[in-house]
Motif scaffolding. Structure first.
Motif, PDB file in Angstrom:
ATOM      1  N   ASN A 203      44.987   5.769 -20.781  1.00  0.00           N
ATOM      2  CA  ASN A 203      44.622   5.261 -19.242  1.00  0.00           C
ATOM      3  C   ASN A 203      44.229   3.863 -19.570  1.00  0.00           C
ATOM      4  O   ASN A 203      44.674   3.081 -18.980  1.00  0.00           O
ATOM      5  N   THR A 204      43.339   3.668 -20.329  1.00  0.00           N
ATOM      6  CA  THR A 204      42.254   2.333 -20.288  1.00  0.00           C
ATOM      7  C   THR A 204      43.582   2.049 -20.837  1.00  0.00           C
ATOM      8  O   THR A 204      43.494   0.931 -20.656  1.00  0.00           O
ATOM      9  N   LEU A 205      44.222   1.494 -21.591  1.00  0.00           N
ATOM     10  CA  LEU A 205      44.773   0.797 -21.882  1.00  0.00           C
ATOM     11  C   LEU A 205      45.693   0.599 -21.382  1.00  0.00           C
ATOM     12  O   LEU A 205      46.355  -0.816 -21.044  1.00  0.00           O
ATOM     13  N   LEU A 206      46.278   1.220 -20.470  1.00  0.00           N
ATOM     14  CA  LEU A 206      48.055   0.721 -19.297  1.00  0.00           C
ATOM     15  C   LEU A 206      46.811  -0.041 -18.656  1.00  0.00           C
ATOM     16  O   LEU A 206      47.656  -1.208 -17.580  1.00  0.00           O
ATOM     17  N   GLY A 207      45.888   0.516 -17.995  1.00  0.00           N
ATOM     18  CA  GLY A 207      45.023  -0.524 -16.647  1.00  0.00           C
ATOM     19  C   GLY A 207      44.894  -1.469 -17.036  1.00  0.00           C
ATOM     20  O   GLY A 207      45.100  -2.914 -16.189  1.00  0.00           O
ATOM     21  N   SER A 208      44.291  -1.990 -18.051  1.00  0.00           N
ATOM     22  CA  SER A 208      43.901  -2.960 -18.781  1.00  0.00           C
ATOM     23  C   SER A 208      45.102  -4.511 -19.288  1.00  0.00           C
ATOM     24  O   SER A 208      45.304  -4.690 -18.606  1.00  0.00           O
ATOM     25  N   LEU A 209      46.589  -3.476 -19.452  1.00  0.00           N
ATOM     26  CA  LEU A 209      47.451  -4.676 -19.532  1.00  0.00           C
ATOM     27  C   LEU A 209      48.070  -4.208 -18.400  1.00  0.00           C
ATOM     28  O   LEU A 209      48.886  -5.084 -18.079  1.00  0.00           O
ATOM     29  N   GLN A 210      47.996  -3.515 -16.874  1.00  0.00           N
ATOM     30  CA  GLN A 210      48.481  -3.753 -16.284  1.00  0.00           C
ATOM     31  C   GLN A 210      47.895  -4.376 -15.211  1.00  0.00           C
ATOM     32  O   GLN A 210      48.301  -5.821 -14.136  1.00  0.00           O
ATOM     33  N   GLN A 211      46.453  -5.498 -15.731  1.00  0.00           N
ATOM     34  CA  GLN A 211      46.210  -6.943 -15.211  1.00  0.00           C
ATOM     35  C   GLN A 211      46.413  -7.657 -15.435  1.00  0.00           C
ATOM     36  O   GLN A 211      46.478  -8.537 -15.650  1.00  0.00           O
ATOM     37  N   ARG A 212      46.709  -6.993 -17.542  1.00  0.00           N
ATOM     38  CA  ARG A 212      47.048  -9.060 -17.810  1.00  0.00           C
ATOM     39  C   ARG A 212      48.541  -9.071 -18.152  1.00  0.00           C
ATOM     40  O   ARG A 212      49.136 -10.905 -17.733  1.00  0.00           O
ATOM     41  N   TYR A 213      49.384  -8.195 -17.246  1.00  0.00           N
ATOM     42  CA  TYR A 213      50.684  -8.926 -16.904  1.00  0.00           C
ATOM     43  C   TYR A 213      51.326  -8.535 -15.907  1.00  0.00           C
ATOM     44  O   TYR A 213      51.090  -7.082 -15.211  1.00  0.00           O
ATOM     45  N   THR A 214      52.064  -9.510 -15.157  1.00  0.00           N
ATOM     46  CA  THR A 214      52.236  -8.668 -13.942  1.00  0.00           C
ATOM     47  C   THR A 214      54.116  -8.277 -14.169  1.00  0.00           C
ATOM     48  O   THR A 214      54.125  -8.097 -15.180  1.00  0.00           O
ATOM     49  N   PRO A 215      54.958  -7.347 -12.956  1.00  0.00           N
ATOM     50  CA  PRO A 215      55.597  -6.614 -13.223  1.00  0.00           C
ATOM     51  C   PRO A 215      56.795  -6.912 -13.628  1.00  0.00           C
ATOM     52  O   PRO A 215      58.019  -6.731 -14.078  1.00  0.00           O
ATOM     53  N   ALA A 216      56.672  -8.450 -13.316  1.00  0.00           N
ATOM     54  CA  ALA A 216      57.592  -9.474 -13.799  1.00  0.00           C
ATOM     55  C   ALA A 216      58.191  -9.945 -14.945  1.00  0.00           C
ATOM     56  O   ALA A 216      58.559 -10.427 -15.563  1.00  0.00           O
ATOM     57  N   GLU A 217      56.683  -9.589 -15.662  1.00  0.00           N
ATOM     58  CA  GLU A 217      56.820 -10.184 -17.082  1.00  0.00           C
ATOM     59  C   GLU A 217      57.043  -8.750 -18.366  1.00  0.00           C
ATOM     60  O   GLU A 217      58.129  -8.737 -19.241  1.00  0.00           O
ATOM     61  N   LEU A 218      55.768  -7.657 -17.775  1.00  0.00           N
ATOM     62  CA  LEU A 218      57.136  -6.231 -18.402  1.00  0.00           C
ATOM     63  C   LEU A 218      56.434  -4.866 -17.481  1.00  0.00           C
ATOM     64  O   LEU A 218      55.668  -5.008 -16.486  1.00  0.00           O
ATOM     65  N   TYR A 219      57.120  -3.758 -17.449  1.00  0.00           N
ATOM     66  CA  TYR A 219      57.749  -2.671 -16.817  1.00  0.00           C
ATOM     67  C   TYR A 219      56.755  -1.308 -17.549  1.00  0.00           C
ATOM     68  O   TYR A 219      57.102  -2.034 -19.121  1.00  0.00           O
ATOM     69  N   LEU A 220      55.691  -1.640 -17.523  1.00  0.00           N
ATOM     70  CA  LEU A 220      54.202  -0.770 -17.635  1.00  0.00           C
ATOM     71  C   LEU A 220      54.796   0.687 -16.969  1.00  0.00           C
ATOM     72  O   LEU A 220      53.829   0.760 -16.589  1.00  0.00           O
ATOM     73  N   THR A 221      54.222   1.940 -18.080  1.00  0.00           N
ATOM     74  CA  THR A 221      54.479   3.199 -17.262  1.00  0.00           C
ATOM     75  C   THR A 221      53.748   4.224 -18.667  1.00  0.00           C
ATOM     76  O   THR A 221      53.560   3.816 -19.688  1.00  0.00           O
TER      77      THR A 221
END
Length: 278
Positions: free
Chosen positions: A171-189
């Motif tokens: 959860n922490t990993l997802l949260g930190s990387l969602q702050q670093r990358y926009t949805p236009a750069e990576l789809y994170l889930t």
């Protein structure tokens, strides 16, 4: 919710695998197979949309008797198992893969995460960890250990996955990387609580199902029913005319659905099919 079968015209049923048609046993139970067969007998087509590797999903595609292309890797790869025709293959840009790997290999994370690269429908790992072994057994695949994953990047990966039994860490990993990358750069889930997944930003089960329905079959969203159980199913649940979440889905996923099916271990897919399609 009242039975809506009189007001809907479903022509395509899209099913997730893990936590939806396959539970702890990693097989599809008989009541679910029977319900799927009954739907097909009415002329409704059935498709699989999964975060799994293509080679790990084909047996489920065959088990449900689908004649449509298979949507694997969250829809990053759409391929027809009969003709082998590839309709779509969107990979993760190499520069971003290297950035993710640098992040995963920080001293405080490296020993806690198993990192998986999916390249040409093969699984590449640094080393075979206990998590990787468990994953490989459930998927029925043979991982390839390469030490430094950078050596495997002659071809861009279809998907990058980091797994850990520590749910808070994921959860922490997802949260930190969602702050670093926009949805236009990576789809994170997350596909399960212990899996962090990254794909090309154009990828989601929602875009895959839209492609299959509209471009491939000439249907509209209102002709689609989709059933899933996790955050990687959200986009297709929202797209479909009838979007259904399993009883075992996290609360935020259930909140977006039109109907909540029973748990996977209680044959929830069969109940959903009975409710809306039979």
């Amino acid at each position: 919710m009242p039975n809506q079968s009189s007001s809907v015209d479903i022509k395509l049923l899209v099913l997730d695998i893990d936590g939806t048609i396959a539970g702890v046993s990693n097989e599809i139970r008989e009541p679910v197979i029977k319900a799927i067969r009954a739907v097909q007998a009415k002329g409704i087509q059935v498709a699989i949309a999964t975060g799994r590797m293509y080679q790990a999903a084909v047996r489920f595609h065959q088990a449900v008797g689908s004649t449509l292309p298979l949507m694997a890797y969250q829809g990053a790869l759409i391929q027809d198992p009969t003709t082998q025709a590839v309709y779509r293959h969107w990979t993760v840009p190499k520069a971003l893969v290297l950035q993710l790997l640098d992040h995963f290999e920080q001293p405080e994370l490296r020993s806690l995460l198993s990192v998986h690269f999916y390249i040409n429908d093969q699984l590449y790992v640094r080393e075979i960890t206990s998590e990787t072994k468990e994953y490989a057994v459930r998927s029925g695949i043979q991982p390839i250990a390469v030490g430094d994953l950078r050596t495997a990047l002659a071809t861009e990966p279809t998907k990058v996955l980091a797994l850990s039994d520590d749910i808070d860490l994921i959860n922490t990993l997802l949260g930190s990387l969602q702050q670093r990358y926009t949805p236009a750069e990576l789809y994170l889930t997350k596909s399960v609580a212990t899996f962090f997944e990254a794909t090309n930003p154009l990828v989601s089960k929602g875009t895959a199902v839209r492609y299959l329905a509209e471009e491939h079959l000439g249907l509209k969203a209102e002709n689609v029913m989709a059933i899933g159980d996790n955050f990687n199913d959200v986009e297709m649940i929202e797209y479909a005319g009838i979007g259904i979440a399993m009883g075992n889905a996290p609360e935020p996923v259930q909140a977006l659905a039109n109907w909540i099916a029973p748990d996977v271990e209680q044959d929830g897919v069969a109940a959903a099919i009975e409710e809306f399609l039979l």
